[in-house]
Design a protein around this motif. Structure first.
Motif, PDB file in Angstrom:
ATOM      1  N   LEU A   1      46.080  45.106  32.239  1.00 11.89           N
ATOM      2  CA  LEU A   1      45.514  45.465  33.543  1.00 11.89           C
ATOM      3  C   LEU A   1      44.511  44.425  34.006  1.00 11.89           C
ATOM      4  CD1 LEU A   1      44.851  49.299  33.188  1.00 11.89           C
ATOM      5  CD2 LEU A   1      46.770  48.170  34.289  1.00 11.89           C
ATOM      6  N   HIS A   2      43.656  43.987  33.072  1.00 11.80           N
ATOM      7  CA  HIS A   2      42.600  43.053  33.439  1.00 11.80           C
ATOM      8  C   HIS A   2      43.167  41.700  33.868  1.00 11.80           C
ATOM      9  CE1 HIS A   2      39.957  45.536  30.486  1.00 11.80           C
ATOM     10  NE2 HIS A   2      40.236  46.185  31.603  1.00 11.80           N
ATOM     11  N   ASN A   3      44.394  41.405  33.451  1.00  9.61           N
ATOM     12  CA  ASN A   3      45.017  40.144  33.834  1.00  9.61           C
ATOM     13  C   ASN A   3      45.847  40.264  35.106  1.00  9.61           C
ATOM     14  OD1 ASN A   3      43.930  38.755  31.678  1.00  9.61           O
ATOM     15  ND2 ASN A   3      45.667  39.147  30.339  1.00  9.61           N
ATOM     16  N   GLY A   4      45.682  41.393  35.797  1.00 10.59           N
ATOM     17  CA  GLY A   4      46.359  41.546  37.088  1.00 10.59           C
ATOM     18  C   GLY A   4      47.589  42.405  37.056  1.00 10.59           C
ATOM     19  N   ALA A   5      48.156  42.622  35.847  1.00  5.76           N
ATOM     20  CA  ALA A   5      49.295  43.526  35.663  1.00  5.76           C
ATOM     21  C   ALA A   5      50.465  43.216  36.599  1.00  5.76           C
ATOM     22  CB  ALA A   5      48.856  44.977  35.857  1.00  5.76           C
ATOM     23  N   ARG A   6      50.615  41.951  36.981  1.00  4.10           N
ATOM     24  CA  ARG A   6      51.732  41.507  37.818  1.00  4.10           C
ATOM     25  C   ARG A   6      51.769  42.247  39.154  1.00  4.10           C
ATOM     26  NH1 ARG A   6      53.737  43.006  33.160  1.00  4.10           N
ATOM     27  NH2 ARG A   6      55.066  44.590  34.083  1.00  4.10           N
ATOM     28  N   ILE A   7      50.613  42.708  39.612  1.00  2.00           N
ATOM     29  CA  ILE A   7      50.540  43.453  40.869  1.00  2.00           C
ATOM     30  C   ILE A   7      50.095  42.524  41.992  1.00  2.00           C
ATOM     31  CG2 ILE A   7      49.262  45.257  42.106  1.00  2.00           C
ATOM     32  CD1 ILE A   7      49.183  46.832  39.500  1.00  2.00           C
ATOM     33  N   THR A   8      50.768  42.621  43.114  1.00  2.00           N
ATOM     34  CA  THR A   8      50.343  41.876  44.300  1.00  2.00           C
ATOM     35  C   THR A   8      49.959  42.881  45.382  1.00  2.00           C
ATOM     36  OG1 THR A   8      52.617  41.735  45.121  1.00  2.00           O
ATOM     37  CG2 THR A   8      51.811  39.905  43.778  1.00  2.00           C
ATOM     38  N   VAL A   9      48.933  42.555  46.126  1.00  3.90           N
ATOM     39  CA  VAL A   9      48.448  43.414  47.208  1.00  3.90           C
ATOM     40  C   VAL A   9      48.842  42.789  48.531  1.00  3.90           C
ATOM     41  CG1 VAL A   9      46.433  44.471  48.284  1.00  3.90           C
ATOM     42  CG2 VAL A   9      46.521  44.199  45.795  1.00  3.90           C
ATOM     43  N   GLN A  10      49.474  43.580  49.371  1.00  2.00           N
ATOM     44  CA  GLN A  10      49.964  43.084  50.660  1.00  2.00           C
ATOM     45  C   GLN A  10      48.857  43.198  51.715  1.00  2.00           C
ATOM     46  OE1 GLN A  10      53.038  45.303  53.053  1.00  2.00           O
ATOM     47  NE2 GLN A  10      54.352  43.714  52.218  1.00  2.00           N
ATOM     48  N   MET A  11      48.425  42.049  52.206  1.00  2.00           N
ATOM     49  CA  MET A  11      47.359  42.003  53.221  1.00  2.00           C
ATOM     50  C   MET A  11      47.801  41.118  54.386  1.00  2.00           C
ATOM     51  SD  MET A  11      44.749  43.890  52.222  1.00  2.00           S
ATOM     52  CE  MET A  11      43.248  43.273  52.965  1.00  2.00           C
TER      53      MET A  11
END
Length: 517
Positions: A61-71
């Motif tokens: 999780l702390h490494n970003g967990a391969r998640i991208t946030v759409q902005m």
């Protein structure tokens, strides 16, 4: 010739030193709190592997967990709940929201009599328009939005609910439902209409302020580029139902998933996607799981709290003596990459009692009697050093990365924590589609306070933790420093005795071989 025995025995002396050092080091590492001092090596290795598994999940999780946030977020599409949700009250609800390209939306809110969403009560059909504004100044990673309601309809799914709703609506809007024309099941009625100013939604504590805070996350499950999952996070609901109409979200509800890009294991998603006001979703029935507070549990995502807090959690429960430990890792960013401070708390908890207020819930009382704080950035260390006297550890002593026990100062005023502390908690347990156990605990009060009285006990839940270790096999609970030192010292002494016997036998063997040769 006289030097031969010394040279010959030198490897043995070295072996003795290595054995003593390694045994002592291994014992101190693997046995901080144990039932016995002679645990088999494989148990220690297994325990270390399991604990590493929990830390690995958090590190992921702390490494970003391969998640991208759409902005900015592209909200167009059909978004559905992933299961039966519990709102403060409690209310058991399923959501199905459609957003169109012209900024209009149609939202279904299906309400239920039970905590598994198998007995439909009534459905709200909400029409309106949504306008995204700008990135939130308060909740980093979120987008603020404005909405306008056009109309709100209600349909009741049985006669009992229809009668109850007729009475409730007339209580807040006298004469709205005529005595000679009581509401009937399976008929759509107006609750709010823009053109005639009709608004009788107060009877059901209705508000759509969740639309004021939006966040969309994308991730590819299991590194599979063909398995995209999109999640829509919307603003949280105030824990006090009477405050819903006046509350601007400062956190999020459990996310909805995009009906096109959802987790393929989500059976509920497919059922909800096909539902409408005349055919409310009925989820597969399941039994309530008995709560077992044991083992270790960690966050599945970077969590958001009111008052602009981002964190991950790691709980350890020792069910043999009803003690618990909690690690709270706080961050300054919404993907939990930049640490701010950590809190380590420990204490005791009561035996669980079934809740009479929240179906499927179990009530506990948690006590916190010890706490440690570690500032992880300069800003937090500076803040803690501002406080004078015995309000948060030793005055002016805080350093980045250095843990300090704040028990002797009765907590930490700077972080709003007082010791000893008692909280009245609500828990439930479920299994996800993959068979993993999930642990839900009570939603924190929206006003930033703590549930320190029975009447403040939560009626809804936070985002669940996932079990990473099923039981704490070796540890028996938190130990104080003197007991930890005594056990380590005793174990080390035992190890030295064993090592001495082994090396003495080796010496005898070598000497015997030297004499014979």
């Amino acid at each position: 010739m006289s030097t031969f025995p010394i040279v010959c025995l030198l490897p043995v002396y070295l072996l003795l030193a290595v054995i003593l050092h390694e045994l002592d080091k291994s014992y101190a590492f693997h046995h901080p709190n144990v039932r016995s001092y002679s645990q088999p090596m494989e148990k220690n290795v297994g325990r270390f592997h399991k604990e590493s598994q929990c830390h690995h999940m958090l590190k992921h999780l702390h490494n970003g967990a391969r998640i991208t946030v759409q902005m900015p977020p592209v909200i167009e599409g059909h978004w559905v709940s992933t299961g039966c949700e519990v709102r403060p009250g409690p209310e058991f609800i399923i959501r199905s929201y459609k957003f169109y390209h012209n900024n209009t939306f149609k939202a279904y809110q299906f309400y239920y009599r039970d905590n598994h969403c198998t007995i439909p009560a009534y459905t709200l059909i909400i029409h309106g328009k949504l306008r995204l504004r700008h990135a939130s100044w308060i909740i980093r990673g979120g987008t603020e939005a404005d909405y306008q309601l056009h109309r709100v309809h209600i349909i009741c799914h049985n006669e009992v609910v229809a009668d109850e709703m007729s009475w409730s609506v007339n209580r807040t809007c006298p004469g709205f439902v005529r005595e000679d024309n009581r509401w009937e099941p399976n008929v759509i009625y107006d609750l709010w209409r823009e053109e005639n100013g009709c608004d009788c939604t107060k009877a059901i504590h209705f508000a759509m302020h969740e639309l004021q805070l939006i966040r969309i996350e994308k991730q590819y499950l299991h590194h599979n580029l063909d398995h995209l999952v999109e999640e829509l996070f919307m603003g949280d609901i105030h824990t006090d139902m009477s405050q819903r109409m006046y509350y601007r979200p400062s956190s999020y509800q459990p996310p909805l998933q995009n009906a096109k890009n959802h987790d393929h294991n989500c059976i509920a998603c497919r059922i909800i996607y096909r539902s409408d006001e005349h055919h409310p979703p009925i989820l597969p029935p399941k039994a309530d799981l008995t709560i077992g507070l044991h083992g270790q549990w960690v966050s599945q995502q970077c969590e958001v709290r009111p008052e602009v807090l981002f964190l991950t959690r790691h709980f350890i429960f020792h069910d043999n003596n009803n003690t618990w430990e909690g690690h709270y890792y706080h961050y300054s960013d919404p993907i939990c990459k930049h640490p701010a401070f950590t809190i380590y708390a420990m204490g005791r908890y009561s035996r669980g009692v079934h809740s009479n207020k929240v179906l499927g819930g179990t009530e506990f009382v948690f006590k916190v009697n010890r706490m440690k704080v570690t500032p992880m950035n300069v800003a937090t260390a500076s803040l803690l050093n501002v406080f004078n006297g015995n309000e948060c550890g030793a005055e002016g002593s805080w350093q980045v990365g250095v843990e300090q026990d704040v028990t002797h100062t009765n907590g930490c005023v700077a972080l709003g924590i007082r010791l000893p502390h008692t909280e009245y908690e609500l828990f439930k347990m479920e299994q996800d589609a993959r068979g993993s156990y999930l642990l839900y605990n009570g939603q924190r009060p929206s006003d930033g306070s703590s549930p320190d009285r029975p009447e403040k006990r939560a009626t809804s839940y936070q985002i669940p933790l996932i079990q990473c270790i099923s039981s704490v096999e070796v540890a028996v609970g938190p130990l104080d420093e003197s007991e930890r030192h005594r056990r380590t010292k005793s174990g080390s002494k035992c190890n030295y005795q064993i090592a001495t016997v082994v090396v003495t036998m080796l010496l005898c063997t070598v000497l015997q071989g030297y004499i014979y040769h």
